[in-house]
Design a protein around this motif. Structure first.
Motif, PDB file in Angstrom:
ATOM      1  N   ARG A  55       0.835  -1.204   0.000  1.00 54.35           N
ATOM      2  CA  ARG A  55       0.000   0.000   0.000  1.00 54.35           C
ATOM      3  C   ARG A  55       0.868   1.252   0.000  1.00 54.35           C
ATOM      4  NH1 ARG A  55      -5.164   1.077   0.663  1.00 54.35           N
ATOM      5  NH2 ARG A  55      -5.622  -1.107   1.163  1.00 54.35           N
ATOM      6  N   THR A  56       2.001   1.206   0.676  1.00 52.02           N
ATOM      7  CA  THR A  56       2.911   2.351   0.709  1.00 52.02           C
ATOM      8  C   THR A  56       3.399   2.695  -0.689  1.00 52.02           C
ATOM      9  OG1 THR A  56       3.658   1.809   2.949  1.00 52.02           O
ATOM     10  CG2 THR A  56       5.094   3.226   1.627  1.00 52.02           C
ATOM     11  N   ARG A  57       3.825   1.688  -1.428  1.00 49.42           N
ATOM     12  CA  ARG A  57       4.293   1.913  -2.789  1.00 49.42           C
ATOM     13  C   ARG A  57       3.163   2.454  -3.668  1.00 49.42           C
ATOM     14  NH1 ARG A  57       8.707   1.934  -5.878  1.00 49.42           N
ATOM     15  NH2 ARG A  57       8.196   0.141  -7.187  1.00 49.42           N
ATOM     16  N   TYR A  58       1.965   1.894  -3.504  1.00 51.47           N
ATOM     17  CA  TYR A  58       0.832   2.324  -4.324  1.00 51.47           C
ATOM     18  C   TYR A  58       0.447   3.766  -4.012  1.00 51.47           C
ATOM     19  CZ  TYR A  58      -3.841   2.697  -6.260  1.00 51.47           C
ATOM     20  OH  TYR A  58      -4.944   3.122  -6.943  1.00 51.47           O
ATOM     21  N   GLU A  59       0.445   4.141  -2.748  1.00 49.73           N
ATOM     22  CA  GLU A  59       0.090   5.521  -2.391  1.00 49.73           C
ATOM     23  C   GLU A  59       1.117   6.511  -2.926  1.00 49.73           C
ATOM     24  OE1 GLU A  59      -0.421   5.387   1.820  1.00 49.73           O
ATOM     25  OE2 GLU A  59      -2.468   4.553   1.689  1.00 49.73           O
ATOM     26  N   ASN A  60       2.388   6.115  -2.913  1.00 51.41           N
ATOM     27  CA  ASN A  60       3.420   6.970  -3.515  1.00 51.41           C
ATOM     28  C   ASN A  60       3.205   7.094  -5.017  1.00 51.41           C
ATOM     29  OD1 ASN A  60       4.632   7.358  -1.039  1.00 51.41           O
ATOM     30  ND2 ASN A  60       6.195   5.790  -1.356  1.00 51.41           N
ATOM     31  N   TYR A  61       2.828   5.991  -5.642  1.00 49.28           N
ATOM     32  CA  TYR A  61       2.516   6.011  -7.074  1.00 49.28           C
ATOM     33  C   TYR A  61       1.396   7.002  -7.368  1.00 49.28           C
ATOM     34  CZ  TYR A  61       0.068   4.501 -11.323  1.00 49.28           C
ATOM     35  OH  TYR A  61      -0.583   4.478 -12.528  1.00 49.28           O
ATOM     36  N   MET A  62       0.339   6.971  -6.573  1.00 51.03           N
ATOM     37  CA  MET A  62      -0.794   7.879  -6.799  1.00 51.03           C
ATOM     38  C   MET A  62      -0.368   9.340  -6.635  1.00 51.03           C
ATOM     39  SD  MET A  62      -4.301   6.235  -5.287  1.00 51.03           S
ATOM     40  CE  MET A  62      -3.761   6.277  -3.573  1.00 51.03           C
ATOM     41  N   GLN A  63       0.473   9.623  -5.649  1.00 47.40           N
ATOM     42  CA  GLN A  63       0.913  11.003  -5.442  1.00 47.40           C
ATOM     43  C   GLN A  63       1.740  11.499  -6.617  1.00 47.40           C
ATOM     44  OE1 GLN A  63       2.735  11.887  -1.633  1.00 47.40           O
ATOM     45  NE2 GLN A  63       3.866  13.607  -2.501  1.00 47.40           N
ATOM     46  N   ILE A  64       2.668  10.672  -7.083  1.00 51.44           N
ATOM     47  CA  ILE A  64       3.505  11.064  -8.211  1.00 51.44           C
ATOM     48  C   ILE A  64       2.650  11.223  -9.468  1.00 51.44           C
ATOM     49  CG2 ILE A  64       5.434  10.353  -9.689  1.00 51.44           C
ATOM     50  CD1 ILE A  64       6.557   8.844  -7.218  1.00 51.44           C
ATOM     51  N   TYR A  65       1.683  10.321  -9.657  1.00 46.03           N
ATOM     52  CA  TYR A  65       0.778  10.392 -10.805  1.00 46.03           C
ATOM     53  C   TYR A  65       0.035  11.731 -10.819  1.00 46.03           C
ATOM     54  CZ  TYR A  65      -2.954   9.037 -14.057  1.00 46.03           C
ATOM     55  OH  TYR A  65      -3.823   8.991 -15.121  1.00 46.03           O
ATOM     56  N   GLU A  66      -0.495  12.136  -9.674  1.00 44.44           N
ATOM     57  CA  GLU A  66      -1.246  13.385  -9.602  1.00 44.44           C
ATOM     58  C   GLU A  66      -0.344  14.591  -9.846  1.00 44.44           C
ATOM     59  OE1 GLU A  66      -4.479  13.864  -9.495  1.00 44.44           O
ATOM     60  OE2 GLU A  66      -4.749  11.689  -9.554  1.00 44.44           O
ATOM     61  N   GLU A  67       0.899  14.539  -9.373  1.00 47.42           N
ATOM     62  CA  GLU A  67       1.843  15.632  -9.629  1.00 47.42           C
ATOM     63  C   GLU A  67       2.108  15.777 -11.122  1.00 47.42           C
ATOM     64  OE1 GLU A  67       5.464  15.815  -7.390  1.00 47.42           O
ATOM     65  OE2 GLU A  67       4.467  15.119  -5.570  1.00 47.42           O
ATOM     66  N   ILE A  68       2.325  14.652 -11.792  1.00 43.37           N
ATOM     67  CA  ILE A  68       2.580  14.693 -13.237  1.00 43.37           C
ATOM     68  C   ILE A  68       1.344  15.215 -13.961  1.00 43.37           C
ATOM     69  CG2 ILE A  68       3.048  13.282 -15.273  1.00 43.37           C
ATOM     70  CD1 ILE A  68       4.652  11.393 -13.443  1.00 43.37           C
ATOM     71  N   LYS A  69       0.186  14.762 -13.536  1.00 45.85           N
ATOM     72  CA  LYS A  69      -1.068  15.198 -14.145  1.00 45.85           C
ATOM     73  C   LYS A  69      -1.264  16.702 -14.007  1.00 45.85           C
ATOM     74  CE  LYS A  69      -6.041  14.330 -13.792  1.00 45.85           C
ATOM     75  NZ  LYS A  69      -7.087  13.533 -13.060  1.00 45.85           N
TER      76      LYS A  69
END
Length: 292
Positions: free
Chosen positions: A273-287
């Protein structure tokens, strides 16, 4: 005579030649004419001016196999990412961003968690679980107790390795141990904020032995999301690969889509879950960045 550029300061380059030592060199004018600047990590051809004073000129550079930016260094084989288990607490979001940066540049990554002597067995197992399926090797070390150093040296043998990570995690202490002699200043942790004081001011290539080199870089505490399309981000998460074919939609971003196999794997504990939540944060930053 051929050697590796270990450091560049104020127009002088320090070139390490195996079995001879370190030469202080200037770059010949042809480099300025060709707008080519020697870099730390370059394999340089030198002419010796004074063998006693160990001085010379750089007269040529071998072709580079790669060039990394921030810091700008050449001919790197591997990235060693060093974080502490505690003091300071590991910023896993920063670690994931570093992993992403180096994977984008095609570099193998070795993850090292230092200060294992200050962590419990449960904490070590939990950290191992977070990164078990990330596609990279994980090592645990203790510079204080000299634990795991031999394995770390074995993993980087015969390579030029760039070392990254936050300040205060023990990078310099580990490098000192890998060298066998203390050649770097080690910094103390600020007791008030548990943030490391900067001890490395520039990129420097440090010989561990005749064919193993470490490039130490200044510590830092933040890193912007990399320059890539948001649709490309999931491809850099190795643990998503096995589940993506079962997503309902092709090209699933694993954010808001229904019947997403990656999100289901997170819910059932098969993806961290930690890795996935980091993925979501980075995704939103790029977006958001692409929006502006």
């Amino acid at each position: 005579m051929t050697g590796k550029i270990t450091k560049g300061i104020a127009g002088f380059y320090y070139v390490y030649v195996p079995e001879h030592g370190m030469y202080e060199c200037k770059a010949k004018g042809i480099f300025r004419h060709d707008q080519m600047k020697p870099l730390v990590g370059d394999v340089a051809e030198i002419e010796v001016l004074d063998e006693t004073q160990m001085t010379g000129n750089i007269v040529g550079l071998k072709a580079r196999k790669n060039t990394l930016l921030r810091p700008t260094v050449a001919n790197v084989d591997c990235a060693l990412l060093i974080f502490a288990m505690v003091r300071p607490e590991p910023n896993l979001n920063l670690l994931d961003r570093l992993m992403l940066r180096y994977k984008m540049q095609g570099l193998p990554v070795l993850i090292c968690f230092n200060k294992m002597d200050l962590a419990s067995r449960e904490e070590l197992d939990a950290m191992r679980g977070i990164y078990a399926d990330c596609g990279y090797e994980i090592l645990f070390t203790s510079a204080h107790e000299k634990t795991g150093i031999a394995e770390l040296i074995q993993k980087i043998a015969h390579k030029t390795v760039t070392v990254s990570g936050p300040s205060g995690v023990g990078k310099s202490s580990l490098i000192n141990l890998m060298q066998g002699t203390v050649r770097m200043q080690t910094g103390a942790i600020s007791e008030k904020v548990e943030r490391g004081k900067h001890t490395t001011r520039h990129a420097e290539l440090i010989p561990v032995n005749e064919d193993t080199f470490i490039i130490d870089t200044p510590g830092f505490s933040s890193l912007e999301a990399p320059e890539l399309q948001k649709e490309e981000l999931a491809g850099y998460y190795a643990e998503f690969t096995a589940y993506e074919p079962d997503c309902r939609f092709g090209g699933c971003a694993h954010i808001n889509e229904p019947d997403c196999a990656v999100k289901h794997a997170v819910e059932t504990g098969r993806i961290s879950r930690t890795r996935y939540e980091n993925y979501m944060q980075i995704y939103e930053e790029i977006k958001e960045r692409r929006r502006y």
